[in-house]
Write a protein that holds these residues in place. Structure first.
Motif, PDB file in Angstrom:
ATOM      1  N   CYS A  22      28.390  58.289  30.611  1.00 55.59           N
ATOM      2  CA  CYS A  22      27.427  57.604  29.741  1.00 55.59           C
ATOM      3  C   CYS A  22      28.116  56.536  28.898  1.00 55.59           C
ATOM      4  CB  CYS A  22      26.723  58.616  28.837  1.00 55.59           C
ATOM      5  SG  CYS A  22      25.569  59.707  29.693  1.00 55.59           S
ATOM      6  N   GLU A  23      29.285  56.851  28.367  1.00 57.09           N
ATOM      7  CA  GLU A  23      29.983  55.875  27.535  1.00 57.09           C
ATOM      8  C   GLU A  23      30.363  54.642  28.347  1.00 57.09           C
ATOM      9  OE1 GLU A  23      33.541  55.679  24.229  1.00 57.09           O
ATOM     10  OE2 GLU A  23      33.616  57.215  25.785  1.00 57.09           O
ATOM     11  N   ARG A  24      30.840  54.842  29.566  1.00 59.34           N
ATOM     12  CA  ARG A  24      31.192  53.700  30.407  1.00 59.34           C
ATOM     13  C   ARG A  24      29.971  52.871  30.759  1.00 59.34           C
ATOM     14  NH1 ARG A  24      35.138  57.146  34.423  1.00 59.34           N
ATOM     15  NH2 ARG A  24      37.037  57.062  33.139  1.00 59.34           N
ATOM     16  N   PRO A 300      29.707  58.039  41.621  1.00 58.35           N
ATOM     17  CA  PRO A 300      30.176  57.946  40.239  1.00 58.35           C
ATOM     18  C   PRO A 300      31.409  57.066  40.141  1.00 58.35           C
ATOM     19  CG  PRO A 300      30.716  60.088  41.167  1.00 58.35           C
ATOM     20  CD  PRO A 300      29.835  59.406  42.159  1.00 58.35           C
ATOM     21  N   GLY A 301      31.500  56.328  39.077  1.00 62.26           N
ATOM     22  CA  GLY A 301      32.649  55.461  38.867  1.00 62.26           C
ATOM     23  C   GLY A 301      33.760  56.171  38.109  1.00 62.26           C
ATOM     24  N   MET A 302      34.989  55.968  38.552  1.00 64.56           N
ATOM     25  CA  MET A 302      36.143  56.576  37.902  1.00 64.56           C
ATOM     26  C   MET A 302      37.176  55.495  37.615  1.00 64.56           C
ATOM     27  SD  MET A 302      36.456  60.062  40.178  1.00 64.56           S
ATOM     28  CE  MET A 302      37.824  60.626  39.186  1.00 64.56           C
ATOM     29  N   ALA A 303      37.918  55.689  36.541  1.00 66.82           N
ATOM     30  CA  ALA A 303      38.935  54.704  36.149  1.00 66.82           C
ATOM     31  C   ALA A 303      40.114  54.789  37.106  1.00 66.82           C
ATOM     32  CB  ALA A 303      39.381  54.956  34.720  1.00 66.82           C
ATOM     33  N   ALA A 304      40.361  53.706  37.825  1.00 69.23           N
ATOM     34  CA  ALA A 304      41.431  53.694  38.815  1.00 69.23           C
ATOM     35  C   ALA A 304      42.737  53.139  38.274  1.00 69.23           C
ATOM     36  CB  ALA A 304      40.996  52.878  40.033  1.00 69.23           C
ATOM     37  N   ASP A 305      42.679  52.360  37.213  1.00 70.67           N
ATOM     38  CA  ASP A 305      43.881  51.659  36.761  1.00 70.67           C
ATOM     39  C   ASP A 305      44.969  52.603  36.267  1.00 70.67           C
ATOM     40  OD1 ASP A 305      42.356  52.452  34.643  1.00 70.67           O
ATOM     41  OD2 ASP A 305      42.455  50.559  33.544  1.00 70.67           O
ATOM     42  N   ARG A 306      44.586  53.776  35.745  1.00 72.43           N
ATOM     43  CA  ARG A 306      45.597  54.714  35.247  1.00 72.43           C
ATOM     44  C   ARG A 306      46.479  55.255  36.358  1.00 72.43           C
ATOM     45  NH1 ARG A 306      42.747  60.329  33.462  1.00 72.43           N
ATOM     46  NH2 ARG A 306      44.956  60.821  33.157  1.00 72.43           N
ATOM     47  N   PHE A 307      46.006  55.169  37.614  1.00 74.73           N
ATOM     48  CA  PHE A 307      46.776  55.688  38.744  1.00 74.73           C
ATOM     49  C   PHE A 307      47.489  54.587  39.532  1.00 74.73           C
ATOM     50  CE2 PHE A 307      43.096  58.562  38.143  1.00 74.73           C
ATOM     51  CZ  PHE A 307      43.773  59.712  37.790  1.00 74.73           C
ATOM     52  N   ASP A 308      47.460  53.359  39.027  1.00 73.33           N
ATOM     53  CA  ASP A 308      48.059  52.253  39.778  1.00 73.33           C
ATOM     54  C   ASP A 308      49.545  52.472  40.005  1.00 73.33           C
ATOM     55  OD1 ASP A 308      45.677  50.972  40.014  1.00 73.33           O
ATOM     56  OD2 ASP A 308      46.009  49.559  38.369  1.00 73.33           O
ATOM     57  N   GLY A 309      50.243  52.976  38.996  1.00 76.43           N
ATOM     58  CA  GLY A 309      51.686  53.161  39.136  1.00 76.43           C
ATOM     59  C   GLY A 309      52.051  54.118  40.243  1.00 76.43           C
ATOM     60  N   ALA A 493      38.968  54.667  48.136  1.00 74.16           N
ATOM     61  CA  ALA A 493      38.599  54.997  46.762  1.00 74.16           C
ATOM     62  C   ALA A 493      38.377  53.744  45.927  1.00 74.16           C
ATOM     63  CB  ALA A 493      39.674  55.874  46.128  1.00 74.16           C
ATOM     64  N   LEU A 494      39.229  52.739  46.106  1.00 76.51           N
ATOM     65  CA  LEU A 494      39.069  51.504  45.348  1.00 76.51           C
ATOM     66  C   LEU A 494      37.804  50.753  45.742  1.00 76.51           C
ATOM     67  CD1 LEU A 494      42.749  50.182  45.303  1.00 76.51           C
ATOM     68  CD2 LEU A 494      41.469  51.185  43.399  1.00 76.51           C
ATOM     69  N   GLU A 495      37.330  50.963  46.942  1.00 80.27           N
ATOM     70  CA  GLU A 495      36.123  50.280  47.398  1.00 80.27           C
ATOM     71  C   GLU A 495      34.859  50.976  46.915  1.00 80.27           C
ATOM     72  OE1 GLU A 495      33.861  49.045  51.600  1.00 80.27           O
ATOM     73  OE2 GLU A 495      35.766  50.110  51.628  1.00 80.27           O
ATOM     74  N   LEU A 496      34.871  52.313  46.859  1.00 82.37           N
ATOM     75  CA  LEU A 496      33.629  53.054  46.647  1.00 82.37           C
ATOM     76  C   LEU A 496      33.516  53.759  45.300  1.00 82.37           C
ATOM     77  CD1 LEU A 496      33.249  54.767  50.143  1.00 82.37           C
ATOM     78  CD2 LEU A 496      32.153  52.676  49.330  1.00 82.37           C
ATOM     79  N   PHE A 497      34.615  54.108  44.656  1.00 87.19           N
ATOM     80  CA  PHE A 497      34.536  55.052  43.548  1.00 87.19           C
ATOM     81  C   PHE A 497      35.078  54.517  42.228  1.00 87.19           C
ATOM     82  CE2 PHE A 497      35.291  57.714  47.441  1.00 87.19           C
ATOM     83  CZ  PHE A 497      33.958  58.082  47.608  1.00 87.19           C
ATOM     84  N   THR A 498      35.030  53.232  42.012  1.00 84.65           N
ATOM     85  CA  THR A 498      35.523  52.659  40.763  1.00 84.65           C
ATOM     86  C   THR A 498      34.391  52.486  39.757  1.00 84.65           C
ATOM     87  OG1 THR A 498      35.214  50.390  41.542  1.00 84.65           O
ATOM     88  CG2 THR A 498      37.349  51.431  41.981  1.00 84.65           C
ATOM     89  N   VAL A 499      34.761  52.330  38.506  1.00 81.21           N
ATOM     90  CA  VAL A 499      33.790  52.071  37.445  1.00 81.21           C
ATOM     91  C   VAL A 499      33.041  50.778  37.713  1.00 81.21           C
ATOM     92  CG1 VAL A 499      33.531  51.599  34.977  1.00 81.21           C
ATOM     93  CG2 VAL A 499      35.147  53.353  35.745  1.00 81.21           C
TER      94      VAL A 499
END
Length: 555
Positions: A22-24, A300-309, A493-499
């Protein structure tokens, strides 16, 4: 656009997946105004998340029926107490509406669609009759627990053609059902159905079905406001699987299942659009009678940038380590995972297993985890005396946030293969996180797993330790295959499940639903040219299809 966002014990109060989503949504769609309606939040006062400028908490109702806004909750008192006691006419209206609702719940459906539609219609008529009475009289002051209600329910249970389970219900079951129904239908008595509340919204967006969507259902009834229902896990399925009612009698469980089934079906029938988060939830909605033409899957969208490393360094991690992350509960089937790892260890002695648990408030989690530790000690007796640390014992039990597993990124980066062994799942977010980290995965075929994986990981039947062991060994012994599957998983995942994709989907859906809804002029909106002139012209203004390459509309 003015969006009424309906949440259940969630944003802006709760922490968890629903509150984060909801916040996103609110922050990501800053061009819209969000009026927040929190249904069923805890009665204790807790810290709330800070709201962005485009959002405000309009109403909140806790489990005891207290209704109000964030600053005035204590002053407003109980939700919509009746202006005065029901007279004879109002009691008759209540009894007639309640009898229709009870008939729709208790009557047995046969194989003909006409009968099923008739019972659903009876339930709906009773529900809306009670809602209209509550709106006119200021609420349902104890009427749902009154003698009239209990007698009407008892008559419906004993009527010819009643459900076999309902017919066996006794007085204790009727009283317990009346108490539960009072809680489920509490949104009928809230002071939310006014022109300056839900009546002012352009769209109602419910973050779940069932009771959460009930205020939006009534707004559609009273004001014609479009209702959008987003479910990332079917509420009806959650009710069926809930263990909280294990001590209830069989007749009471029959009545409660009928109630939640009818309410879900009515929400699905009246919603302008349903947006399940996966095909698994979509199938549940279709089984409840939802029209396929009004269902659109939005992952659902999930934050992907935290896993970039981690995702950019696919070669990281111990090539002989399996990783499991999640809540310690029987549905995750750690027992099968431990038996599977015993087979893996026999065939590859250097293999290790990290079991990283997410902190949980459920007291049963510690008991289940203790049972799993005891099983690990039995399966690996020669090494059970060693310290529970990676590199010294083949199985380690750790807690996320501890010294061995400080973050999810570190946890996923430590191993070569991520394992999911569940027997029950909805949308396993941990699997998507592993894909963001470019990790090869081995999963059981439950819930939305196959839809998420899409060929980028290995899927085995649940409750089959031998198949789970074979799949894990196949990846542990083939680094090239692990790398290829991990890279493909990250790309998917980057194609389908991002925020970003989630926000883009709802941005388009909001505009689509508003374009279908009739224009409603409200007193004092005051914005010049707020409604374009063509909005007043009757007929469809949807553009016709354009023939490719010609730029001309089809004939």
């Amino acid at each position: 656009m003015r969006i009424a966002l309906l949440t259940e014990g969630g944003y802006p109060y709760a922490v968890g997946e629903s509150g984060v989503w909801c916040e996103r949504l609110v922050r990501g769609l800053g061009q819209h105004r969000f009026d927040l309606y929190a249904v069923g939040r805890p009665s204790v006062t807790g810290a709330s998340l800070p709201l962005p400028p485009n959002a405000r908490l309009v109403r909140a109702a806790d489990s005891e029926g207290t209704s109000g806004n964030l600053l005035e909750r204590a002053a407003l008192g109980p939700a919509r107490a009746a202006r005065r006691a029901y007279g004879r006419r109002d009691r008759r209206r209540f009894t007639e509406a309640y009898e229709r609702l009870a008939t729709g719940l208790c009557a047995e459906e046969d194989t003909t669609g006409d009968t099923a539609d008739g019972l659903a219609g009876a339930f709906a008529e009773g529900l809306y009759g009670l809602a209209e009475l509550a709106c006119e009289r200021g609420g349902l002051p104890g009427a749902l627990r009154s003698d009239d209600a209990v007698r009407a329910l008892e008559a419906a249970c004993r009527a010819p053609g009643a459900r076999r389970g309902a017919a066996a219900a006794g007085l204790p079951d009727h009283l317990a059902f009346a108490e539960h129904l009072d809680g489920v239908l509490r949104p009928l008595s809230l002071d939310w159905y006014e022109e300056d509340a839900l009546g002012a919204a352009d769209l109602c967006h419910a973050a779940a079905g069932g009771t959460t969507a009930l205020p939006g259902l009534l707004a559609a009834r009273f004001f014609g406001t479009p209702l959008l229902v987003t479910e990332y896990g079917a509420q009806l399925r959650a009710h069926y699987l809930s263990g909280t009612g294990a001590d209830r009698s069989a007749p009471l469980r029959t009545l409660l299942a009928a109630l939640h089934g009818r309410l879900a079906a009515e929400v699905y029938r009246q919603a302008a659009l349903l947006t399940p988060g996966n095909a698994h939830t979509r199938r549940w909605q279709e089984r409840c009678g939802a029209d396929r033409d009004r269902i659109r899957t939005v992952h659902p969208g999930m934050a992907a940038d935290r896993f970039d490393g981690v995702g950019e360094d696919e070669e990281s991690g111990d090539p002989a380590t399996l990783v499991w992350v999640g809540r310690a509960e029987p549905a995750k089937d750690l027992v099968a995972l431990l038996h599977a790892f015993a087979e893996v260890r026999t065939r590859q002695p250097d293999a290790r297993l990290r079991i990283v648990t997410v902190p949980a408030r459920d007291p049963g989690a510690e008991l289940y985890l203790a049972q799993c530790r005891a099983l690990a000690a039995q399966l690996f007796p020669d090494e059970a005396a060693g310290a529970h640390a990676v590199g010294e014992n083949p199985v380690s039990f750790e807690e996320l946030g501890g010294p061995e597993a400080p973050t999810l990124e570190d946890t996923y980066a430590s191993g070569a293969v991520v394992v999911l062994s569940s027997v029950v799942e909805g949308f396993p977010a941990g699997l998507v996180e592993a894909m963001f980290c470019a990790r090869a995965t081995v999963s059981t075929d439950v819930g939305a797993v196959v839809e998420i994986i899409g060929g980028t990981g290995l899927v085995v039947p649940p409750r089959n330790p031998r198949a789970l062991a074979d799949a894990c060994l196949a990846l542990l012994r083939d680094p090239g295959r692990r790398y290829r599957l991990g890279a493909a998983a990250r790309a998917r995942a980057l194609e389908l499940f991002t925020v970003e994709q989630n926000l883009a989907a709802f941005r388009g859906i909001y505009l689509e639903l508003l374009s279908r809804a009739p224009v409603r002029h409200r007193p004092g909106d005051g914005a010049l040219f707020a409604h374009p002139a063509e909005a007043h012209v009757p007929g469809s203004w949807t553009p016709r299809a354009v023939t490719a390459g010609t730029g001309a509309p089809d004939a």
